[in-house]
Write a protein that holds these residues in place. Structure first.
Motif, short mmCIF file in Angstrom:
data_model
loop_
_atom_site.label_atom_id
_atom_site.label_comp_id
_atom_site.label_asym_id
_atom_site.label_seq_id
_atom_site.Cartn_x
_atom_site.Cartn_y
_atom_site.Cartn_z
N ASN A 1 0.97 -1.24 -0.09
CA ASN A 1 0.04 -0.03 -0.04
C ASN A 1 0.80 1.38 0.06
O ASN A 1 0.34 2.41 -0.60
CB ASN A 1 -0.84 0.14 1.12
CG ASN A 1 -2.24 -0.99 1.23
OD1 ASN A 1 -2.73 -1.56 2.06
ND2 ASN A 1 -2.39 -1.34 -0.07
N SER A 2 1.90 1.05 0.88
CA SER A 2 2.79 2.35 0.86
C SER A 2 3.34 2.61 -0.57
O SER A 2 3.57 3.76 -0.87
CB SER A 2 3.91 2.19 1.79
OG SER A 2 4.67 1.11 1.60
N ILE A 3 3.54 1.74 -1.09
CA ILE A 3 4.48 1.83 -2.78
C ILE A 3 2.97 2.41 -3.66
O ILE A 3 3.16 3.37 -4.48
CB ILE A 3 4.84 0.41 -3.36
CG1 ILE A 3 5.96 0.12 -2.54
CG2 ILE A 3 5.08 0.73 -4.69
CD1 ILE A 3 6.67 -1.15 -2.79
N TYR A 4 1.93 1.94 -3.37
CA TYR A 4 0.88 2.22 -4.24
C TYR A 4 0.25 3.65 -4.06
O TYR A 4 0.01 4.31 -5.15
CB TYR A 4 -0.20 1.07 -3.94
CG TYR A 4 -1.41 0.91 -5.14
CD1 TYR A 4 -1.07 0.36 -6.28
CD2 TYR A 4 -2.42 2.21 -5.07
CE1 TYR A 4 -2.11 0.12 -7.25
CE2 TYR A 4 -3.30 1.85 -6.10
CZ TYR A 4 -3.25 1.02 -7.13
OH TYR A 4 -4.09 0.93 -8.47
N LYS A 5 0.47 4.16 -2.81
CA LYS A 5 -0.30 5.35 -2.62
C LYS A 5 0.58 6.53 -2.41
O LYS A 5 0.14 7.69 -2.88
CB LYS A 5 -1.01 5.12 -1.05
CG LYS A 5 -2.23 4.34 -1.13
CD LYS A 5 -3.04 4.28 0.23
CE LYS A 5 -4.08 3.51 0.15
NZ LYS A 5 -4.67 3.39 1.66
N ASN A 6 1.99 6.03 -2.47
CA ASN A 6 2.71 7.35 -2.32
C ASN A 6 2.98 8.00 -3.82
O ASN A 6 3.63 7.46 -4.71
CB ASN A 6 4.18 6.77 -1.96
CG ASN A 6 5.09 7.83 -1.71
OD1 ASN A 6 5.43 8.69 -2.26
ND2 ASN A 6 5.90 7.65 -0.50
N VAL A 7 2.55 9.24 -3.89
CA VAL A 7 2.62 10.18 -4.97
C VAL A 7 3.73 10.32 -5.56
O VAL A 7 4.18 10.31 -6.85
CB VAL A 7 1.75 11.54 -4.95
CG1 VAL A 7 2.44 12.37 -3.98
CG2 VAL A 7 1.52 12.23 -6.21
N GLU A 8 4.83 10.51 -4.65
CA GLU A 8 6.12 10.57 -5.16
C GLU A 8 6.87 9.35 -6.00
O GLU A 8 7.69 9.72 -7.03
CB GLU A 8 7.22 10.94 -4.04
CG GLU A 8 7.12 12.45 -3.34
CD GLU A 8 5.95 12.59 -2.48
OE1 GLU A 8 5.20 11.55 -2.10
OE2 GLU A 8 5.57 13.82 -1.97
N ILE A 9 6.36 8.39 -5.60
CA ILE A 9 6.89 6.93 -6.09
C ILE A 9 6.16 7.07 -7.38
O ILE A 9 6.85 6.69 -8.38
CB ILE A 9 6.40 5.74 -5.30
CG1 ILE A 9 7.39 5.85 -4.12
CG2 ILE A 9 6.87 4.62 -6.05
CD1 ILE A 9 6.94 4.58 -3.17
N ARG A 10 4.82 7.27 -7.48
CA ARG A 10 4.27 7.28 -8.92
C ARG A 10 4.75 8.05 -9.93
O ARG A 10 4.60 7.87 -11.13
CB ARG A 10 2.70 7.83 -8.66
CG ARG A 10 1.80 6.46 -7.92
CD ARG A 10 0.40 6.55 -7.97
NE ARG A 10 -0.44 5.62 -7.31
CZ ARG A 10 -1.67 5.52 -7.71
NH1 ARG A 10 -2.38 6.35 -8.41
NH2 ARG A 10 -2.34 4.40 -7.02
N GLU A 11 5.11 9.18 -9.51
CA GLU A 11 5.77 10.24 -10.62
C GLU A 11 7.16 10.18 -10.75
O GLU A 11 7.65 10.69 -11.65
CB GLU A 11 5.65 11.58 -9.98
CG GLU A 11 4.23 12.09 -9.80
CD GLU A 11 3.83 13.47 -9.18
OE1 GLU A 11 4.76 13.95 -8.83
OE2 GLU A 11 2.88 13.92 -9.07
#
Length: 279
Positions: free
Chosen positions: A149-159
């Motif tokens: 979840n922390s990987i999925y929800k973290n906007v910094e990771i997504r970008e």
């Protein structure tokens, strides 16, 4: 029977993990600071701290969240390594008991209740828990789901972009064929991991099918999830493959033949009707 039940528990746990991990691709991304004030208890008190660690590790690696996910995966898997070692020892103890278990099955084959009672006595005498192999999986699930979840929800990771892949894009929506390489690698490493496990445990019937179903499930989910998630699966699988190599490399392979050897395969006794008995 207990061995088969264990594999069904693993299958159910994998599907439950997929559901609890936020299978909807529309889950809103947020900054780590926003997670601290989330209305979800799970996000606020668990996922938030994993996200904090990911942000901190990314700082150490010059902003690389791909390496941050790798480091956090290694830390989490190393912390639960004692459980995996305990599972390994229990598995070896169960394998050593197979001859005695076979005798109990044959002796009480017409009385299932008595057979189960004698099996439990056998386990108690040798201090073996037939379901101990499921315990590490059950303990791991909350940890892995929080990390997931922390990987999925973290906007910094997504970008973030790592080795040419934007971690927030899904292969299906990326518009680039090479994004499918990540799900393929995730599925292949899952298959290798499953095959290594099968070499140390007797698998028959539908249990063999599960070994091939897992990689397919991983591939289907991976093409619909942001790249960061199958990247985590790849890291986790590689850790497990390395771990299993060192744990099992000197272990003898179990006998995958059926337990029951019919008496008909034994050499028949002379009947006295050979060539010399002819009139």
């Amino acid at each position: 029977m207990l061995r088969n039940r264990k594999w069904w528990v693993i299958a159910g746990a994998l599907m439950l993990m997929a559901l609890l991990s936020g299978c909807s691709p529309n889950t809103a991304a947020m900054h780590t600071s926003e997670m601290a004030n989330s209305g979800s208890w799970w996000t606020r008190n668990v996922v938030y701290w994993f996200s904090v660690m990911l942000d901190k590790f990314a700082e150490w690696f010059g902003g690389s969240y791909g390496l941050s996910v790798l480091l956090l995966t290694i830390i989490v898997r190393t912390l639960i390594l004692p459980l995996m070692i305990k599972q390994y020892k229990n598995t070896k103890a169960m394998q050593a008991l197979q001859p005695e278990m076979k005798k109990v099955r044959e002796k009480f084959k017409d009385d299932p209740k008595k057979q189960q009672e004698e099996m439990m006595k056998l386990y108690q005498t040798h201090q073996v828990n037939p379901l101990a192999g499921c315990l590490p999986l059950i303990v791991q699930m909350p940890i892995f789901i929080a990390l997931y979840n922390s990987i999925y929800k973290n906007v910094e990771i997504r970008e973030h972009t790592f080795i040419g892949f934007q971690l927030g894009l899904t292969p299906n929506n990326s518009g680039h064929w090479y994004y499918y390489l990540i799900p393929i690698v995730a599925a292949c490493t899952t298959l290798v991991q499953s095959m290594m496990m099968s070499q140390q445990q007797t698998m028959v019937g539908p249990m063999k099918g599960l070994m091939y179903i897992f990689p397919v499930m991983i591939f289907v989910m991976a093409i619909n999830f942001p790249v960061a998630l199958p990247l985590y699966w790849i890291y986790s699988n590689l850790y497990t493959i390395t771990q299993n190599y060192f744990m099992y490399r000197n272990s003898p392979k179990p006998n995958n033949k059926p337990d029951d050897n019919p008496p008909s395969k034994q050499k028949p006794k002379p009947s006295g009707k050979g060539k010399g008995a002819r009139a």
